[in-house]
Design an enzyme around this catalytic site. Structure first.
Site: not given
Ligand code: AMP
Length: 403
Positions: A12, A19, A96, A185, A214, A216-217, A246, A287, A335, A389
């Protein structure tokens, strides 16, 4: 490919990152995972975890000028674990690729013509496809004899009906510039919708699922009988839900206003909407953990950001309920979706009339497994389904080269 070749390397490639995961498709196990960051900067960093040998995580810092240097460093790490890219057990490399346009509706073995077509899509994916192309070129140079497969983020959404994919703008202009809703996605939406059907003990063809990816994107999709019929991201990943940085859906006239009245340049508007909006624009944090912590301390800005995020989610749940007609399941993933119980609770709250509710005890359970969080008698199953993924890319790649 030899009969014993069951390994797939998944790559990726981002603009300054790479990655990777090496999987053995014999049992879908992970042999090694890792990440190179800050490619092209003075101190690039490679973090490598050799899962097969049970060895400790290894970190190396040093200048890696480009993706070629990064992949060679990754190859050296893998070789040190006896997992070198020259191994006859390596069946293929799966890449990817963010944008496959309308042409790529399925994973595709990469040859020169395919690479040219992916390059032709750069104007519609200027932030993503160039890095993916660099990764492909680098990997092909390293193992020219090995099948390389492109797995597209957009492919799962190519089943969207024309009335969902088209923007209501002048058709000739849209077609001349390939402007339409592509969605992203897709690898995650495909994987999670299938896993959700399995969780219900059903075949994907039997169920209608709303997937909420859900991270970061963030994006939502409406999946009817295993086929995507609508998704929230559009020409680019900017449309739809409120995301980490975004804006998601916005009146396009806001952009005219920012240029004409606020005097911003095209690039400044692009940067504002993609990098300085969403949760970070609203409250200074993207976050969800930090946002929840601030809310618990009584921070009003964090609370408003959270409420805007949830309001948008509810609107998509309502819209996709109408699009699907009948919803069997809502699946939270990525996340935020997998970890943030308060987001799941708030998004589903008040939707009992739509057959959706969340059981507080079930929602509080932490697990890496797919699980139901709705009460036993819920008309719509609400679930947490961790996405994967890399596994999906490896499976699609392996299925193609071993067919
Ligand atoms: P991803 O893009 O799928 O890796 O998701 C990343 C996002 O997941 C981070 O920016 C956080 O906002 C959220 N996240 C990760 N761990 C947690 C957690 N334990 N509780 C709440 N939000 C989380």
């Amino acid at each position: 490919m030899t009969a014993t070749a069951t390994r797939v390397l998944v790559l990726n490639s981002g603009s300054s990152s790479l990655k990777y995961q090496l999987l053995d498709m014999h049992d879908a196990s992970r042999l090694a995972v890792g990440l190179v960051e800050r490619i092209g900067e003075e101190t690039s960093r490679l973090v490598h975890t050799p899962l097969a040998t049970g060895g400790a995580k290894r970190e190396t810092e040093g200048a890696m000028a480009d993706h070629d240097a990064a992949l060679k460093a990754v190859a050296a790490e893998l070789a040190a674990d006896g997992l070198g890219l020259d191994s006859p057990q390596l069946a293929a490399i799966g890449h990817r690729v963010v944008h496959g346009g309308l042409k790529f509706t399925a994973p595709t073995v990469i040859d020169d013509a395919v690479l040219t077509e992916i390059e032709r899509l750069v104007p519609v994916a200027p932030l993503h496809n160039p890095a993916n192309i660099t990764g492909i070129r680098t990997a092909r140079a390293l193992r020219p004899d090995l099948p390389q497969v492109a797995v597209f983020d957009t492919a799962f959404h190519t089943t969207m009906p024309e009335y969902a994919a088209r923007y209501a703008i002048d058709v000739a202009t849209a077609d001349a510039h390939r402007i339409r809703r592509y969605g992203f996605h897709g690898t995650s939406h495909a994987y999670v919708s299938r896993k959700t059907a399995a969780l219900l003990g059903k075949d994907p063809s039997e169920v209608n699922v709303i997937v909420l990816h859900l991270g970061n994107g963030a994006s939502a999709s409406a999946v009817a009988g295993g086929r995507c019929v609508d998704t929230s991201m559009g020409l680019t990943p900017l449309e739809g839900l409120v995301m980490g940085t975004r804006s998601g859906d916005i009146d396009p006239a806001v952009t005219f206003h920012l240029k004409r009245v606020a005097g911003m340049s095209e690039d400044e508007v692009d940067e504002l909407l993609n990098k300085k909006s969403g949760l970070i624009g609203l409250c200074g944090d993207n976050d969800m953990r930090e946002i929840r912590r601030r809310i618990d301390e009584g921070d009003d800005r964090a609370k408003l950001a959270f409420d805007i995020y949830i309001h948008r989610l509810k609107k998509y749940l309502g819209a996709y309920t109408a699009v699907l007609g009948r919803v069997d399941a809502v699946a939270f993933t990525a996340g935020v979706g997998e970890n943030a119980a308060p987001v799941r609770e708030a998004a589903i709250a008040g939707l009992a009339e739509m057959g959706m509710s969340v059981d507080a005890d079930r929602n509080a359970v932490r697990s890496d497994e797919p699980r139901l969080i709705s009460p036993e008698d819920s008309r719509v199953a609400v679930a947490v389904v961790p996405t994967d993924e890399e596994l999906e890319i490896a499976q699609q790649t392996y299925a193609l080269v071993s067919a």
